[in-house]
Design a protein around this motif. Structure first.
Motif, mmCIF file in Angstrom:
data_model
loop_
_atom_site.group_PDB
_atom_site.id
_atom_site.type_symbol
_atom_site.label_atom_id
_atom_site.label_comp_id
_atom_site.label_asym_id
_atom_site.label_seq_id
_atom_site.Cartn_x
_atom_site.Cartn_y
_atom_site.Cartn_z
ATOM 1 N N SER A 155 0.807 -1.224 0.000
ATOM 2 C CA SER A 155 0.000 0.000 0.000
ATOM 3 C C SER A 155 0.838 1.271 0.000
ATOM 4 O O SER A 155 1.826 1.390 0.735
ATOM 5 N N PHE A 156 0.387 2.221 -0.823
ATOM 6 C CA PHE A 156 0.971 3.561 -0.867
ATOM 7 C C PHE A 156 -0.158 4.508 -1.240
ATOM 8 O O PHE A 156 -0.804 4.330 -2.263
ATOM 9 N N GLU A 157 -0.410 5.513 -0.403
ATOM 10 C CA GLU A 157 -1.461 6.498 -0.694
ATOM 11 C C GLU A 157 -0.827 7.770 -1.263
ATOM 12 O O GLU A 157 -0.080 8.451 -0.573
ATOM 13 N N LEU A 158 -1.155 8.087 -2.490
ATOM 14 C CA LEU A 158 -0.627 9.300 -3.107
ATOM 15 C C LEU A 158 -1.251 10.549 -2.499
ATOM 16 O O LEU A 158 -0.591 11.563 -2.321
ATOM 17 N N SER A 159 -2.554 10.500 -2.192
ATOM 18 C CA SER A 159 -3.260 11.677 -1.675
ATOM 19 C C SER A 159 -4.182 11.247 -0.531
ATOM 20 O O SER A 159 -5.406 11.166 -0.691
ATOM 21 N N PRO A 160 -3.600 10.956 0.639
ATOM 22 C CA PRO A 160 -4.406 10.443 1.755
ATOM 23 C C PRO A 160 -5.448 11.417 2.288
ATOM 24 O O PRO A 160 -6.377 11.010 2.989
ATOM 25 N N ASP A 161 -5.313 12.706 1.926
ATOM 26 C CA ASP A 161 -6.272 13.703 2.419
ATOM 27 C C ASP A 161 -7.474 13.857 1.484
ATOM 28 O O ASP A 161 -8.363 14.681 1.722
ATOM 29 N N THR A 162 -7.540 13.052 0.418
ATOM 30 C CA THR A 162 -8.656 13.138 -0.524
ATOM 31 C C THR A 162 -9.939 12.645 0.124
ATOM 32 O O THR A 162 -9.943 11.595 0.775
ATOM 33 N N LEU A 212 -6.535 17.390 -10.021
ATOM 34 C CA LEU A 212 -5.124 17.603 -10.288
ATOM 35 C C LEU A 212 -4.773 19.088 -10.371
ATOM 36 O O LEU A 212 -3.700 19.509 -9.927
ATOM 37 N N ALA A 213 -5.669 19.887 -10.936
ATOM 38 C CA ALA A 213 -5.415 21.325 -11.008
ATOM 39 C C ALA A 213 -5.318 21.910 -9.602
ATOM 40 O O ALA A 213 -4.445 22.746 -9.319
ATOM 41 N N GLY A 214 -6.187 21.439 -8.713
ATOM 42 C CA GLY A 214 -6.158 21.933 -7.335
ATOM 43 C C GLY A 214 -5.015 21.349 -6.528
ATOM 44 O O GLY A 214 -4.341 22.040 -5.765
ATOM 45 N N HIS A 215 -4.776 20.034 -6.723
ATOM 46 C CA HIS A 215 -3.771 19.338 -5.920
ATOM 47 C C HIS A 215 -2.358 19.737 -6.324
ATOM 48 O O HIS A 215 -1.478 19.906 -5.477
ATOM 49 N N LYS A 216 -2.113 19.872 -7.607
ATOM 50 C CA LYS A 216 -0.773 20.188 -8.100
ATOM 51 C C LYS A 216 -0.591 21.669 -8.423
ATOM 52 O O LYS A 216 0.523 22.116 -8.721
ATOM 53 N N GLY A 217 -1.694 22.437 -8.383
ATOM 54 C CA GLY A 217 -1.594 23.855 -8.684
ATOM 55 C C GLY A 217 -1.229 24.145 -10.129
ATOM 56 O O GLY A 217 -0.603 25.156 -10.439
ATOM 57 N N MET A 218 -1.638 23.234 -11.033
ATOM 58 C CA MET A 218 -1.317 23.376 -12.458
ATOM 59 C C MET A 218 -2.515 23.926 -13.214
ATOM 60 O O MET A 218 -3.660 23.678 -12.846
ATOM 61 N N PRO A 219 -2.275 24.679 -14.304
ATOM 62 C CA PRO A 219 -3.373 25.137 -15.149
ATOM 63 C C PRO A 219 -4.125 23.934 -15.728
ATOM 64 O O PRO A 219 -3.524 22.893 -16.029
ATOM 65 N N ARG A 220 -5.447 24.083 -15.896
ATOM 66 C CA ARG A 220 -6.250 22.971 -16.401
ATOM 67 C C ARG A 220 -5.771 22.498 -17.773
ATOM 68 O O ARG A 220 -5.815 21.309 -18.072
ATOM 69 N N GLU A 221 -5.314 23.433 -18.608
ATOM 70 C CA GLU A 221 -4.846 23.047 -19.941
ATOM 71 C C GLU A 221 -3.628 22.124 -19.846
ATOM 72 O O GLU A 221 -3.500 21.165 -20.599
ATOM 73 N N GLN A 222 -2.743 22.422 -18.897
ATOM 74 C CA GLN A 222 -1.554 21.602 -18.706
ATOM 75 C C GLN A 222 -1.931 20.228 -18.163
ATOM 76 O O GLN A 222 -1.362 19.199 -18.563
ATOM 77 N N VAL A 223 -2.902 20.212 -17.248
ATOM 78 C CA VAL A 223 -3.378 18.937 -16.698
ATOM 79 C C VAL A 223 -3.998 18.084 -17.805
ATOM 80 O O VAL A 223 -3.764 16.875 -17.887
ATOM 81 N N ALA A 224 -4.780 18.721 -18.673
ATOM 82 C CA ALA A 224 -5.427 17.997 -19.770
ATOM 83 C C ALA A 224 -4.384 17.363 -20.687
ATOM 84 O O ALA A 224 -4.532 16.213 -21.125
ATOM 85 N N GLN A 225 -3.316 18.103 -20.971
ATOM 86 C CA GLN A 225 -2.237 17.559 -21.803
ATOM 87 C C GLN A 225 -1.560 16.379 -21.117
ATOM 88 O O GLN A 225 -1.224 15.367 -21.754
ATOM 89 N N MET A 226 -1.380 16.494 -19.806
ATOM 90 C CA MET A 226 -0.751 15.424 -19.035
ATOM 91 C C MET A 226 -1.608 14.156 -19.069
ATOM 92 O O MET A 226 -1.092 13.041 -19.245
ATOM 93 N N LEU A 227 -2.922 14.325 -18.931
ATOM 94 C CA LEU A 227 -3.826 13.181 -18.957
ATOM 95 C C LEU A 227 -3.877 12.556 -20.352
ATOM 96 O O LEU A 227 -3.966 11.327 -20.481
ATOM 97 N N ASP A 228 -3.822 13.393 -21.382
ATOM 98 C CA ASP A 228 -3.775 12.864 -22.754
ATOM 99 C C ASP A 228 -2.519 12.015 -22.954
ATOM 100 O O ASP A 228 -2.566 10.948 -23.578
ATOM 101 N N ASN A 229 -1.407 12.488 -22.403
ATOM 102 C CA ASN A 229 -0.150 11.763 -22.546
ATOM 103 C C ASN A 229 -0.221 10.400 -21.869
ATOM 104 O O ASN A 229 0.141 9.373 -22.464
ATOM 105 N N VAL A 230 -0.698 10.372 -20.618
ATOM 106 C CA VAL A 230 -0.748 9.101 -19.888
ATOM 107 C C VAL A 230 -1.771 8.156 -20.521
ATOM 108 O O VAL A 230 -1.589 6.931 -20.522
ATOM 109 N N THR A 231 -2.833 8.724 -21.106
ATOM 110 C CA THR A 231 -3.818 7.895 -21.800
ATOM 111 C C THR A 231 -3.185 7.195 -22.995
ATOM 112 O O THR A 231 -3.451 6.009 -23.253
ATOM 113 N N ASN A 232 -2.336 7.909 -23.714
ATOM 114 C CA ASN A 232 -1.653 7.315 -24.866
ATOM 115 C C ASN A 232 -0.650 6.255 -24.447
ATOM 116 O O ASN A 232 -0.529 5.206 -25.088
ATOM 117 N N VAL A 233 0.077 6.515 -23.353
ATOM 118 C CA VAL A 233 1.028 5.523 -22.846
ATOM 119 C C VAL A 233 0.271 4.270 -22.391
ATOM 120 O O VAL A 233 0.699 3.139 -22.646
#
Length: 228
Positions: free
Chosen positions: A47-54, A66-87
């Protein structure tokens, strides 16, 4: 007969790279299966909890989290999710972040320890990750977890009792303490034979190479093994 190679995997149900890493390890193992002397392994999930306060019921989608947790712009988060979806697609997985229900994963981890005690940890791990990343199912509430547990053959009443009474919470905390002792700060993290650490969702051939190397050394006569 040589002892199997132990593979201890620290991961979180809500970690997209953990599911990809699991698939890549499985692919690496599959590529060694036809070897004349195929490596034998014993895999245990920890077990490993990435965000135990969720919160269990997070109000928003994965972009919001992710935008709230990482403080990233939504557009950047969307690109990140697209990337991991492709992987993930390259690993044979169809991620559906549009359906995903972000939640606290501590009860899912308790369930994995319950399943481990019943000899069904691997089946439960696969069912939880599939439910979360590809089916948009809730994996934070006890009712939903009991339903998923029954699908892999666990007794529903015994599972509910274990989850409602925090029966396996100490085991979850022990896994997390061991992760801290190892210095693990991100997952997936693979500990091979208690001494070799592999971080991240490495490609299948990386796992295959490490396992073949360790297995060949394990099978070598004592006089052929390097000293020290």
């Amino acid at each position: 007969m040589s002892e199997p190679i132990s593979i201890d995997i620290w991961s979180d149900i809500a970690c997209p790279w953990c599911y990809i890493g699991k698939r890549n390890l499985e692919a690496g193992l599959a590529s060694t299966a036809s070897d004349d002397d195929a490596p034998q392994v014993d895999i245990t999930f920890h077990s490993f909890e990435l965000s135990p306060d969720t919160p269990v019921d997070f109000d928003g989608d994965e972009l919001d989290f992710l935008a709230g947790h990482k403080g990233m712009p939504r557009e950047q988060v969307a690109q990140m999710l697209d990337n991991v979806t492709n992987v993930a697609k390259n690993a044979g997985l169809e991620y559906r972040f549009d359906l995903l229900k972000h939640t606290n994963t501590v009860k899912a981890h308790e369930l994995l320890h319950h399943a481990k005690a019943e000899g069904l940890q691997h089946e439960m791990e696969e069912r939880l990750m599939s439910a979360y990343f590809t089916e948009g199912k809730h994996v934070g509430r006890i009712d939903d977890l009991v339903e998923l547990a029954a699908e892999v053959g666990l007794d529903a009443d015994a599972t509910r009792d274990a989850l409602e009474n925090d029966k396996h919470l100490p085991a979850v905390r022990q896994d997390q303490a061991q992760a801290r002792a190892y210095g693990i700060q991100g997952v997936p993290f693979f500990v091979i034979d208690g001494q070799y650490g592999i971080s991240g969702a490495q490609p299948p051939e990386a796992f295959a190479n490490v396992l073949r190397d360790l297995w060949s050394k394990r099978g070598a006569p004592a006089e052929e093994q390097p000293a020290g």
